[in-house]
Motif scaffolding. Sequence first.
Motif, PDB file in Angstrom:
ATOM      1  N   THR A  41       0.880  -1.224  -0.061  1.00 39.31           N
ATOM      2  CA  THR A  41       0.136  -0.107  -0.137  1.00 39.31           C
ATOM      3  C   THR A  41       0.944   1.191  -0.019  1.00 39.31           C
ATOM      4  OG1 THR A  41      -2.044  -1.157   0.976  1.00 39.31           O
ATOM      5  CG2 THR A  41      -1.743   1.304   1.404  1.00 39.31           C
ATOM      6  N   SER A  48     -11.786   5.556  -4.362  1.00 40.70           N
ATOM      7  CA  SER A  48     -12.244   4.020  -4.268  1.00 40.70           C
ATOM      8  C   SER A  48     -11.273   3.147  -4.986  1.00 40.70           C
ATOM      9  CB  SER A  48     -13.692   3.920  -4.717  1.00 40.70           C
ATOM     10  OG  SER A  48     -13.757   4.145  -6.126  1.00 40.70           O
ATOM     11  N   HIS A  57      -8.266   1.024  -5.428  1.00 39.15           N
ATOM     12  CA  HIS A  57      -7.280   0.460  -4.609  1.00 39.15           C
ATOM     13  C   HIS A  57      -6.025   0.773  -4.973  1.00 39.15           C
ATOM     14  CE1 HIS A  57      -5.605  -2.769  -1.938  1.00 39.15           C
ATOM     15  NE2 HIS A  57      -6.895  -2.825  -1.300  1.00 39.15           N
ATOM     16  N   LYS A  93      -6.026   9.259  -2.359  1.00 40.96           N
ATOM     17  CA  LYS A  93      -6.363   8.296  -1.138  1.00 40.96           C
ATOM     18  C   LYS A  93      -5.277   8.270   0.040  1.00 40.96           C
ATOM     19  CE  LYS A  93      -7.806   3.359  -0.840  1.00 40.96           C
ATOM     20  NZ  LYS A  93      -9.363   3.601  -0.733  1.00 40.96           N
TER      21      LYS A  93
END
Length: 355
Positions: A19, A179, A181, A197
Amino acid sequence: MIKIAVPQPDSEQTRSFRTHASYVRAFRELALGGSWTGLEAATTRLHSLAADQLYKSSRVPCGADRDQVTSCLRRAWTTASLLEATHSLAEDSEIVRLANGWGAVQTYYVLYNAAQALLVAEGHERPKQHEQTKRQFVDLWAYRTAKLAPWSLAAAHPTVKESDADGFLGGPGRRLDVSLHPWTAWQGDQAWDIAAKALRTTRAALTEDRLRKARERKLSDRRKAWLADCKTRTELGKKARSSEPRSVNLTAVERAAAEQRVRPVTVADYLYRLRVKANYEDITVFADGPASDAEAAAMASDLVDLASATLLVHEVRIAARIGSKELVRVMDDVLLRSTAYIGHLGLRRDLHARL
């Protein structure tokens, strides 16, 4: 019997690394373009863009404390040099996994010291704390007419002035898709969405902290009121009406008010978040998280490039205050004293000499 290998589930460290590697790559691409772009060409393009927006149109003589500006810059340059040298020596080896934890910390401190140098150059007192520096970073970049991503991109409450309907400042002029990912095979313009994000999740952590403190204050007030009531009733010879409050919930209005008071967050806040993870929470994310040495090396490269790009845009604005000749003179003094600084600093020095 044929044995079929069953894929092992990703570890928590792997998921976290994947991430954050995506977030760092997004910030790097907003600054310098895709990784396929040569660093020198990308840095030259960024310098031209920064000069047009931040130097030529806003050059102002400044009577700031130049010694303090220089001291802040030297700290930023030294930290960036260590980051760059470590990556150069450890690239494509398992050592880079260990180095990335410190690299995350170094990248934040490059930004921290560069921002402090700019604040002093613009006539402000040098902030002494991280929160104060991050708060002033918002004013330095997010609220300017000139927008230069990723530094001018910020996640805020939708009611904040100049933000879009989703609460973003300095966006690309379209709705940002948070949204998306971070593990998806995103590319090109989607770097905006991934960076957004990263900022949205960073602000969410600040919001949760604000809500926790609001609950603590409300509980404290309830307990004080309960104790005062107990004292009054005891003096009257009566028993307490109820037991001591142990927990409270915020009303919808209280929660909304607390969320609205959370300030905008920028890449400075995200890098601080990464620094906290490396320093205090779980440094094993950087050592054990990458699925390969190549993944670890890619993140290291992105941190180095992001740090250099961050220095470049701050240096351009500082040059607008103290003069490009003075900035280059200080850079030359550093370059002459140590060959360890030759590299990204040398490239930026040559670009600043053209201002």
